[in-house]
Design an enzyme around this catalytic site. Structure first.
Site, PDB file in Angstrom:
ATOM      1  N   LYS A 177       6.014  37.430   2.121  1.00  0.00           N
ATOM      2  CA  LYS A 177       5.196  37.905   1.260  1.00  0.00           C
ATOM      3  C   LYS A 177       5.076  36.692   0.048  1.00  0.00           C
ATOM      4  O   LYS A 177       5.126  35.536   0.527  1.00  0.00           O
ATOM      5  CB  LYS A 177       5.654  39.153   0.482  1.00  0.00           C
ATOM      6  CG  LYS A 177       6.123  40.198   1.608  1.00  0.00           C
ATOM      7  CD  LYS A 177       5.922  41.798   0.807  1.00  0.00           C
ATOM      8  CE  LYS A 177       6.503  42.668   2.014  1.00  0.00           C
ATOM      9  NZ  LYS A 177       6.345  44.045   1.694  1.00  0.00           N
ATOM     10  N   HIS A 222      -2.433  44.088   6.393  1.00  0.00           N
ATOM     11  CA  HIS A 222      -1.214  44.491   5.849  1.00  0.00           C
ATOM     12  C   HIS A 222      -1.667  45.473   4.789  1.00  0.00           C
ATOM     13  O   HIS A 222      -2.660  45.314   3.973  1.00  0.00           O
ATOM     14  CB  HIS A 222      -0.393  43.268   5.371  1.00  0.00           C
ATOM     15  CG  HIS A 222       0.971  43.961   4.848  1.00  0.00           C
ATOM     16  ND1 HIS A 222       1.111  44.529   3.732  1.00  0.00           N
ATOM     17  CD2 HIS A 222       2.237  43.625   5.719  1.00  0.00           C
ATOM     18  CE1 HIS A 222       2.534  44.830   3.510  1.00  0.00           C
ATOM     19  NE2 HIS A 222       3.095  44.492   4.762  1.00  0.00           N
ATOM     20  N   GLU A 230       3.154  50.626  10.316  1.00  0.00           N
ATOM     21  CA  GLU A 230       3.855  50.614   8.895  1.00  0.00           C
ATOM     22  C   GLU A 230       3.436  51.431   8.061  1.00  0.00           C
ATOM     23  O   GLU A 230       2.339  51.383   7.477  1.00  0.00           O
ATOM     24  CB  GLU A 230       3.539  49.311   8.378  1.00  0.00           C
ATOM     25  CG  GLU A 230       3.964  47.832   9.250  1.00  0.00           C
ATOM     26  CD  GLU A 230       4.245  46.731   8.199  1.00  0.00           C
ATOM     27  OE1 GLU A 230       5.188  46.122   8.180  1.00  0.00           O
ATOM     28  OE2 GLU A 230       3.387  46.331   7.313  1.00  0.00           O
ATOM     29  N   GLY A 241      11.406  42.655   2.687  1.00  0.00           N
ATOM     30  CA  GLY A 241      12.525  42.610   1.908  1.00  0.00           C
ATOM     31  C   GLY A 241      13.777  42.129   2.497  1.00  0.00           C
ATOM     32  O   GLY A 241      14.482  41.149   2.094  1.00  0.00           O
TER      33      GLY A 241
HETATM   34  C1  PEP Z   1       6.272  44.410   5.488  1.00  0.00           C
HETATM   35  O1  PEP Z   1       6.114  43.513   4.782  1.00  0.00           O
HETATM   36  O2  PEP Z   1       5.366  44.654   6.209  1.00  0.00           O
HETATM   37  C2  PEP Z   1       7.300  45.347   4.972  1.00  0.00           C
HETATM   38  C3  PEP Z   1       7.391  46.333   6.014  1.00  0.00           C
HETATM   39  O3  PEP Z   1       8.147  45.240   4.110  1.00  0.00           O
HETATM   40  P1  PEP Z   1       9.612  45.928   3.815  1.00  0.00           P
HETATM   41  O4  PEP Z   1      10.520  45.599   5.110  1.00  0.00           O
HETATM   42  O5  PEP Z   1      10.082  45.297   2.558  1.00  0.00           O
HETATM   43  O6  PEP Z   1       9.569  47.297   3.703  1.00  0.00           O
END
Ligand code: PEP
Length: 265
Positions: free
Chosen positions: A11, A104, A180, A252
């Protein structure tokens, strides 16, 4: 044994300088993780590091001639023209990225992307031989009111339609759909395996239904599925049990090499 893809989405957590420092510090770790993960006879897993755009080129140079792949975090829905601040899929390819994250939820929200724009990005990436990783997911309200599948349908349909209009889909590119749940990203909350199993089976069925009658001459794309949303070393063991999952998009937890290594291993 299934081939798995592990995508580290850094990110905007690190500046240009911090990214170079982090990658330099863990260069040997990443390289040995990518080369020693699974004996070749059992198939190779792939690690994709996705730094922010300014750090892409030096990171590509750094990992050149290793098994580590580099992905961009964005590309433009446009091919060319007066689009200040954007980079086309062509540049993503020319700079040396093998993958690109699109759609995203953080980018959809920030740049108010329409479903059609995400689909355009998907097709441009395929045109320029870059593997698209397209993210889809429902909000907490949609999840709570059992509207997950209709949210996913809304996001997937334009992508499927866009693929169908392409006459050639190279079979050496395997596009990825990353499920996601938006409420899972960066929150530590993860849906239960029963929900995830149901969603992944539904997506897999949608893919086969959409492409089973593709007219002669048009290749059927081998789309694979990823899970993303608060993946950690601890929960990845359970998540790996979900049959249709071919890898993880990790935010993360990818900033801590030891944690990311455990997820991969
Ligand atoms: C992402 O960046 O797509 C994500 C799933 O972040 P995290 O693993 O921090 O939830």
């Amino acid at each position: 044994m299934k081939k798995m893809l592990f995508v580290a989405n850094w990110k905007m957590y690190m500046s240009f300088g911090e990214t170079i420092k982090f990658a330099t510090r863990h260069f040997d770790d990443f390289v040995s993780l990518a080369s020693g993960m699974i004996p070749p006879a059992e198939g190779e897993n792939t690690i994709v590091l996705c730094p922010s755009s300014m750090a892409l080129y030096p990171i590509i140079k750094m990992f050149n001639e290793t098994k580590i792949k580099i992905g961009a975090q964005r590309c433009s829905p446009h091919i060319y023209g007066a689009f200040t601040g954007q980079d086309p899929a062509r540049s993503v390819n020319e700079i040396g990225c093998s993958h690109c994250i699109i759609g995203h939820s953080e980018a959809r929200r920030e740049f108010r992307l329409s479903e059609e724009q995400v689909a355009q990005k998907f097709v441009h990436l395929l045109d320029y031989d870059v593997t698209p990783i397209v993210c889809i997911g429902e909000t907490k309200e949609e999840f709570d009111s059992q509207k997950t599948l209709s949210a996913l349908e809304r996001q997937l349909s334009p992508i499927f339609e866009a693929i169908k209009t392409k006459t050639i889909v190279h079979d050496y590119i395997t596009p990825y759909i990353a499920y996601e749940p938006i409420w899972s990203i960066g929150t530590g909350e993860v849906a239960g395996n029963q929900h995830l199993d149901m969603v992944f089976c539904w997506i897999a069925e949608k893919i086969s239904k959409n492409f089973e009658n593709r007219p002669a001459g048009g290749a059927v794309p081998q789309i694979k599925l990823l899970y993303g949303g608060s993946v950690t070393a601890k929960n990845s063991k359970t998540l790996k049990k979900i049959d249709k999952i071919s890898g993880f998009l990790v935010g993360g937890a990818s900033l801590d090499f030891q944690e990311f290594e455990k997820i991969v291993k």
